[in-house]
Design a protein around this motif. Structure first.
Motif, PDB file in Angstrom:
ATOM      1  N   PRO A  92      36.782  11.390  23.592  1.00 55.09           N
ATOM      2  CA  PRO A  92      37.430  12.702  23.458  1.00 55.09           C
ATOM      3  C   PRO A  92      37.771  13.301  24.807  1.00 55.09           C
ATOM      4  N   SER A  93      38.742  14.205  24.795  1.00 58.76           N
ATOM      5  CA  SER A  93      39.296  14.746  26.045  1.00 58.76           C
ATOM      6  C   SER A  93      38.296  15.579  26.837  1.00 58.76           C
ATOM      7  N   PRO A 128      40.091   6.726  16.830  1.00 61.73           N
ATOM      8  CA  PRO A 128      40.355   7.382  18.118  1.00 61.73           C
ATOM      9  C   PRO A 128      40.292   8.894  17.969  1.00 61.73           C
ATOM     10  N   PRO A 129      40.039   9.607  19.041  1.00 55.56           N
ATOM     11  CA  PRO A 129      40.036  11.069  18.985  1.00 55.56           C
ATOM     12  C   PRO A 129      41.364  11.606  18.461  1.00 55.56           C
ATOM     13  N   GLU A 130      41.301  12.698  17.743  1.00 48.56           N
ATOM     14  CA  GLU A 130      42.482  13.244  17.084  1.00 48.56           C
ATOM     15  C   GLU A 130      43.592  13.556  18.084  1.00 48.56           C
ATOM     16  N   GLU A 131      43.218  14.022  19.275  1.00 50.93           N
ATOM     17  CA  GLU A 131      44.234  14.399  20.260  1.00 50.93           C
ATOM     18  C   GLU A 131      44.944  13.189  20.850  1.00 50.93           C
ATOM     19  N   TYR A 132      44.389  11.982  20.660  1.00 50.11           N
ATOM     20  CA  TYR A 132      45.006  10.775  21.183  1.00 50.11           C
ATOM     21  C   TYR A 132      45.537   9.853  20.092  1.00 50.11           C
ATOM     22  N   LYS A 164      53.035   6.528  17.853  1.00 46.32           N
ATOM     23  CA  LYS A 164      54.066   6.007  18.739  1.00 46.32           C
ATOM     24  C   LYS A 164      53.465   5.300  19.947  1.00 46.32           C
ATOM     25  N   GLN A 165      52.207   5.611  20.236  1.00 40.76           N
ATOM     26  CA  GLN A 165      51.565   4.982  21.379  1.00 40.76           C
ATOM     27  C   GLN A 165      50.750   3.781  20.920  1.00 40.76           C
ATOM     28  N   GLN A 166      50.335   2.998  21.884  1.00 41.57           N
ATOM     29  CA  GLN A 166      49.510   1.838  21.568  1.00 41.57           C
ATOM     30  C   GLN A 166      48.168   2.293  21.004  1.00 41.57           C
ATOM     31  N   GLN A 167      47.724   1.636  19.946  1.00 40.47           N
ATOM     32  CA  GLN A 167      46.479   2.034  19.286  1.00 40.47           C
ATOM     33  C   GLN A 167      45.295   1.871  20.242  1.00 40.47           C
ATOM     34  N   VAL A 168      44.480   2.930  20.315  1.00 36.87           N
ATOM     35  CA  VAL A 168      43.295   2.881  21.155  1.00 36.87           C
ATOM     36  C   VAL A 168      42.204   2.099  20.433  1.00 36.87           C
ATOM     37  N   GLU A 169      41.618   1.151  21.103  1.00 38.42           N
ATOM     38  CA  GLU A 169      40.576   0.333  20.493  1.00 38.42           C
ATOM     39  C   GLU A 169      39.239   0.589  21.178  1.00 38.42           C
TER      40      GLU A 169
END
Length: 651
Positions: free
Chosen positions: A501-502, A541-545, A549-554
């Protein structure tokens, strides 16, 4: 209650209040001597013998005989107070429902005062005394190992008080429990009253109350440790709880075998004194459109062993909370094993996707400690699984590292992590802790201690942050996101990956500027024992990320099998009997994972703080660095009007 002053002033025969002071000093003395001389010789001898005998009886029975040494208007009892020394009745005229006639004479301790005063270290005002007490001799086999272990560590002066109705001589009790004084340097106290076996429960309760006051006056113990009400008789527990509350003494009532609380032997008296004051709030941020991971976590929390009042619970729900989760929460019970639903639900209203700043503010705003010295927050991510014993380790670490003797409290410790990351949050690469970072100057003494790592890296999976440090972080974030500051600051590079998270980025800035660090359980990397693990299959992934359209955070976590984890940390302490290490002997691993000594670590802190104040804090070279104010981070910023803008200002 003393008589009113007007009672005597209304009598005119008393004259002026200074009349007595104007009389000769010898009048009273001469009158007594004249009276004494006029008495026949035989009467004078008899009177002298009588006075001497009365004084002997008075001083002989003052220390050990008592009805109830507390205030009569608080603790009197009609049945007990109806008899005096002039009525030496040995049995109760009214038998109970079983036909038993109880002894109800004045309470006398045959050896308690002698053992108390012989163990008192005169001239030492703070003895760090801790008392183990029981009203049941059968529990001594459970209590003695922990009491002896605590005494052998020499952090406290350990006392063991025997109370109750069994009249087995103390020497026989010690032999039956294989007590050896050289191996177990505790002080025994026989606090049983005379005629204990034939005493009524009320007389036994009074004897426990009286014994506790004697111990309080002589030893001034910081804490008294017993089993709970399910194991001890009611007369014993009622008296201990009543007196402990009255004398403001910490009473630790353990609900299960003391073998499950081996770690209590490693705590000093200051830590034990804070046992009942520590409060924890569990904070969980639920993921959007998902319920499986959170429901699994909530079940883990319900099955955990809290050995007392359960922590508070706050669940943050997204605007698009899963309907299955909402239905589950309707019947969710908290605290565990009760019919209550005492937990907090908060749901976001705004339907728009949160920015990283908004998400950070919302997460940090979710907890505010009522008392920063006692209230702390446990942040847990939904995809984390907790062992049933996690709260044992958490409270053990919290009491040892936060509430120990003041000279041993580390000022730069911001919290305690329950999970050891398998990869670095900065780049996702595998974490390899340098061996030299865990070695200390007393490495030989630490070979049996729990492997513990100090790391300048925040955590969000399973970590407790201290209440005072959380308030300081809120002050930091208030300044950090103030519009007047943001207008002047440079955009710093993102250090923590988007798998976290941010608010972790801001926490890392805060920890680097203050040279703060967390404790991490390094033993999780050396074997199968772990307190928490993060499941990759449940990861979101965290909601803010979470941007399609972006690459999936793993995620890249090393999962631990907690299915067979013990319900307490006894197994862990059997492997590492030295318990948690002295935090002052450990080195700190910088957030980069590079080795650094203390001087280099502090030099990097000062360098980062100067750069941060200039690039982020809106300061110039001409601005003076103000003194650090407790619970505030204003010294890291310049020209920020938080009272007008703050966190409520639009971002």
């Amino acid at each position: 209650m003393s008589a009113p002053k007007r009672l005597f002033l209304s009598d005119e025969e008393l004259g002026k209040k200074y009349d007595d002071h104007n009389r000769p000093n010898s009048i009273y003395g001469s009158s007594i001597m004249n009276f004494w001389r006029r008495l026949p010789r035989r009467r004078r001898i008899a009177l002298a013998i009588t006075v001497a005998l009365l004084l002997f009886i008075f001083f002989r029975h003052v220390p050990t005989r008592t009805r109830d040494i507390s205030d009569g208007h608080l603790w009197s009892h009609p049945q007990y107070d109806s008899y005096t020394d002039s009525e030496p009745l040995e049995t109760d005229n009214t038998p109970d429902e079983d036909g038993v006639r109880y002894y109800r004479g004045l309470i006398e301790f045959e050896s308690l005062l002698a053992s108390l005063y012989s163990s008192r270290s005169w001239g030492d005002e703070d003895q760090d005394a801790v008392v183990f007490a029981t009203g049941e001799l059968k529990f001594l086999g459970d209590i003695l190992p922990v009491a002896c272990d605590m005494a052998s560590r020499e952090r406290n002066k350990v006392h063991l008080a025997i109370m109750g109705r069994e009249e087995i001589p103390l020497a026989d009790v010690q032999r039956a429990n294989a007590f050896i004084e050289e191996d177990c340097p505790i002080v025994w106290h026989d606090a049983r009253p005379d005629h204990a076996s034939s005493s009524s429960p009320w007389r036994l309760e009074l004897s426990v109350k009286a014994a506790m006051v004697h111990m309080y006056r002589v030893l001034n113990p910081r804490a008294i440790i017993t089993r709970d009400a399910e194991h001890e008789e009611s007369f014993f527990m009622d008296a201990v709880e009543f007196r402990a509350y009255q004398m403001r003494m910490t009473h630790i009532a353990l609900p299960s075998s003391m073998s499950n609380f081996k770690w209590i032997a490693d705590l000093d008296s200051s830590s034990l004194e804070a046992w009942n004051d520590v409060q924890t709030e569990i904070l969980i941020n639920a993921p959007p459109a998902s319920s499986g991971s959170l429901r699994k976590l909530l079940k883990d929390l319900q099955h955990a062993d809290y050995f007392g009042p359960a922590p508070g619970l706050t669940i943050e729900l997204p605007v698009d909370a899963d309907p299955t989760l909402l239905k589950y929460l309707k019947t969710f019970r908290w605290p565990p094993r009760t019919g209550s639903r005492h937990f907090t639900l908060r749901r976001r209203v705004s339907p728009s996707v949160m920015t990283s700043q908004e998400a950070a503010v919302r997460a940090v705003d979710s907890f505010y400690p009522k008392d920063s010295s006692r209230y702390h927050v446990l942040v847990v991510s939904p995809n984390t699984e907790l062992a049933p014993s996690f709260f044992h380790f958490l409270k053990y670490s919290l009491l040892k590292y936060k509430y120990c003797a003041k000279e041993n409290i580390p000022a730069h410790l911001v919290g305690i992590s329950l999970e050891m990351p398998s990869s670095r949050p900065t780049d996702g690469k595998p974490l390899s802790v340098p061996k030299s970072i865990t070695k200390s100057t007393s490495a030989e003494a630490r070979k049996d201690e729990l492997p513990t790592l100090l790391w300048q890296m925040p955590n969000s999976n399973a970590v407790l942050y201290f209440g005072d440090k959380w308030l300081e972080f809120q002050s930091f974030l208030s300044n950090r996101l103030a519009p007047s500051i943001q207008a002047k600051q440079k955009t710093p590079p993102k250090v923590i990956t988007k798998a976290f998270p941010s608010w972790m980025d801001y926490m890392l800035e805060f920890m680097r500027a203050r040279a703060y660090y967390l404790t991490y359980p390094e033993f999780a990397t050396q074997g199968d024992l772990a307190l928490a693990t993060v499941h990759n299959e449940l990861y979101q992934p965290p909601e803010e990320y979470d941007d399609p359209k972006q690459q999936q955070v793993e995620s890249n976590f090393d999962e631990k099998d907690l299915a067979h984890s013990p319900s307490t940390i006894t197994t862990l302490l059997d492997i590492y009997p030295g318990s948690l290490p002295d935090i002052r002997e450990l080195s700190v691993l910088p957030y980069t994972g590079e080795i650094a000594d203390v001087d280099d670590f502090m030099e990097k802190r000062d360098s980062f703080r100067r750069t941060f104040r200039k690039d982020i804090g809106g300061c110039t070279d001409g601005d003076d660095i103000p003194k650090i104010v407790p619970l505030k981070a204003d010294d890291l910023f310049c020209q920020a009007d938080i009272t007008k803008e703050g966190l409520d200002a639009p971002i």
